[in-house]
Motif scaffolding. Sequence first.
Motif, PDB file in Angstrom:
ATOM      1  N   GLY A 254       0.985  -0.865  -0.099  1.00 17.40           N
ATOM      2  CA  GLY A 254      -0.335  -0.057  -0.051  1.00 17.40           C
ATOM      3  C   GLY A 254       1.107   0.976  -0.235  1.00 17.40           C
TER       4      GLY A 254
ATOM      5  N   ASP B  20       1.120  -1.549  -4.765  1.00 16.34           N
ATOM      6  CA  ASP B  20      -0.536   0.024  -4.665  1.00 16.34           C
ATOM      7  C   ASP B  20      -1.029  -0.307  -6.002  1.00 16.34           C
ATOM      8  OD1 ASP B  20      -0.763   2.123  -2.630  1.00 16.34           O
ATOM      9  OD2 ASP B  20      -2.296   2.722  -3.924  1.00 16.34           O
ATOM     10  N   GLY B  21      -2.298  -0.428  -5.237  1.00 18.35           N
ATOM     11  CA  GLY B  21      -3.288  -0.757  -6.707  1.00 18.35           C
ATOM     12  C   GLY B  21      -3.762   0.582  -7.322  1.00 18.35           C
TER      13      GLY B  21
ATOM     14  N   ASP C  85      -3.054  -6.072  -6.083  1.00 21.78           N
ATOM     15  CA  ASP C  85      -4.049  -5.727  -5.114  1.00 21.78           C
ATOM     16  C   ASP C  85      -2.882  -6.779  -3.866  1.00 21.78           C
ATOM     17  OD1 ASP C  85      -6.175  -6.286  -3.789  1.00 21.78           O
ATOM     18  OD2 ASP C  85      -7.803  -7.665  -4.993  1.00 21.78           O
ATOM     19  N   LEU C  86      -3.085  -5.681  -3.250  1.00 16.66           N
ATOM     20  CA  LEU C  86      -2.749  -6.465  -1.770  1.00 16.66           C
ATOM     21  C   LEU C  86      -3.550  -7.720  -1.417  1.00 16.66           C
ATOM     22  CD1 LEU C  86      -1.941  -3.188  -0.058  1.00 16.66           C
ATOM     23  CD2 LEU C  86      -0.639  -4.408  -1.467  1.00 16.66           C
TER      24      LEU C  86
ATOM     25  N   SER D 273       2.046   1.180   6.019  1.00 18.82           N
ATOM     26  CA  SER D 273       0.953   2.275   6.786  1.00 18.82           C
ATOM     27  C   SER D 273       0.221   2.949   6.503  1.00 18.82           C
ATOM     28  CB  SER D 273       2.285   3.094   6.891  1.00 18.82           C
ATOM     29  OG  SER D 273       2.757   3.521   5.174  1.00 18.82           O
TER      30      SER D 273
HETATM   31  C1  LIG Z   1      -4.030   6.290   3.110  1.00 16.56           C
HETATM   32  S1  LIG Z   1      -3.307   5.710   2.180  1.00 16.56           S
HETATM   33  C2  LIG Z   1      -1.127   4.966   2.314  1.00 16.56           C
HETATM   34  C3  LIG Z   1      -0.024   4.922   1.526  1.00 16.56           C
HETATM   35  C4  LIG Z   1       1.155   5.003   2.217  1.00 16.56           C
HETATM   36  N1  LIG Z   1       1.420   4.247   2.979  1.00 16.56           N
HETATM   37  C5  LIG Z   1       0.939   6.185   3.744  1.00 16.56           C
HETATM   38  O1  LIG Z   1       1.245   5.351   4.363  1.00 16.56           O
HETATM   39  O2  LIG Z   1       1.350   6.969   2.807  1.00 16.56           O
HETATM   40  C6  LIG Z   1      -3.882   3.521   1.382  1.00 16.56           C
HETATM   41  C7  LIG Z   1      -2.744   3.046   0.246  1.00 16.56           C
HETATM   42  O3  LIG Z   1      -3.799   1.679   0.229  1.00 16.56           O
HETATM   43  C8  LIG Z   1      -3.605   1.192  -1.205  1.00 16.56           C
HETATM   44  N2  LIG Z   1      -4.576   0.025  -0.937  1.00 16.56           N
HETATM   45  C9  LIG Z   1      -5.585   0.163  -0.435  1.00 16.56           C
HETATM   46  N3  LIG Z   1      -6.569  -1.343  -0.457  1.00 16.56           N
HETATM   47  C10 LIG Z   1      -5.495  -1.184  -1.334  1.00 16.56           C
HETATM   48  C11 LIG Z   1      -5.707  -2.941  -2.277  1.00 16.56           C
HETATM   49  N4  LIG Z   1      -6.193  -3.267  -1.927  1.00 16.56           N
HETATM   50  N5  LIG Z   1      -5.059  -3.672  -3.318  1.00 16.56           N
HETATM   51  C12 LIG Z   1      -3.529  -2.398  -3.466  1.00 16.56           C
HETATM   52  N6  LIG Z   1      -3.757  -1.139  -2.441  1.00 16.56           N
HETATM   53  C13 LIG Z   1      -4.564  -0.803  -1.535  1.00 16.56           C
HETATM   54  C14 LIG Z   1      -4.726   2.282  -1.947  1.00 16.56           C
HETATM   55  O4  LIG Z   1      -4.591   2.751  -3.030  1.00 16.56           O
HETATM   56  C15 LIG Z   1      -3.173   4.042  -1.305  1.00 16.56           C
HETATM   57  O5  LIG Z   1      -2.612   4.083  -2.002  1.00 16.56           O
END
Ligand SMILES: C[S@@+](CC[C@H](N)C(=O)[O-])C[C@H]1O[C@@H](n2cnc3c(N)ncnc32)[C@H](O)[C@@H]1O
Length: 251
Positions: A35, A56-57, A77-78, A94
């Motif tokens: 993510g 990240d997605g 996709d995580l 995070s």
């Molecule tokens: C609030 S942001 C946090 C970004 C970074 N980790 C930070 O701490 O600033 C949440 C991230 O999770 C990713 N995300 C949420 N669900 C996801 C999934 N199922 N697959 C891939 N990425 C996902 C979103 O695209 C986003 O970039």
Amino acid sequence: MAIAEEYRRQFQWRDWGGAFAQLPPLAGARLLDLGCGIGQLAGELAERGATVVGFDGNEELLRAARPHPRVELRRADLAALPPLDRPADGIWCSFVAAYFVDLPTLLQRWRELLVPGGFLALIEIDDLFAHEPVAATTRATLDRYVDEALAARRYDFRMGRKLEAHLRAAGFAPERSFVLPDREFSAPGPSDADVIAAWRARLERMQLLQQCAGAGFPALRDDFLAALARPDHRSGATVRGCVARAAVPPR
Ligand SMILES: C[S@@+](CC[C@H](N)C(=O)[O-])C[C@H]1O[C@@H](n2cnc3c(N)ncnc32)[C@H](O)[C@@H]1O
């Protein structure tokens, strides 16, 4: 403002140094940032000597990332990550855990990505909207929105307090749990104008909160933002972290 720019700006309000201080030594470590968004944390981990693969997605966020020689970012996709060439020494994740209401199931899969004894660091907010003083109607709507998000298995706004238990349930051994100061989420007293502007943008992005509040949304938004600006503003929201080790299988 584009979401990538919002993320870039929010970076300064977090105590990332405090979080990194809780991690095992990073020099030479091979890490995953799950993510990773625009890759800022992956970049910070790489600056501390790690090699990082971020997943990240969101294509838009990945495109907005600034390149770093020891960071590679991939779209995935995580919940269905591709197999890795070799297991990682550690995982950083995070502000992502709350998206996964059934977090232990996911963490069990992520454990397979680690070397035995590898670490997983989770950082997540607890009780995002716990800012006071707000009107009783505002509080009731926010509570309903939070409960609906959990019931629909969309998002767990009270994930921060559950990190350690979820890690244990997934076969990790928690080593350090901590609370990080945060200028946006948990600082008491009047918030700065830039923090209030970020909150306004966040509330405006929350379509489902707007649906939940209906015609009452503008009053809710204005009440919440006014609370943030007050000298007697207080926050029950916290940014929590937990660093855990993947259990070493018995010989
Ligand atoms: C609030 S942001 C946090 C970004 C970074 N980790 C930070 O701490 O600033 C949440 C991230 O999770 C990713 N995300 C949420 N669900 C996801 C999934 N199922 N697959 C891939 N990425 C996902 C979103 O695209 C986003 O970039």
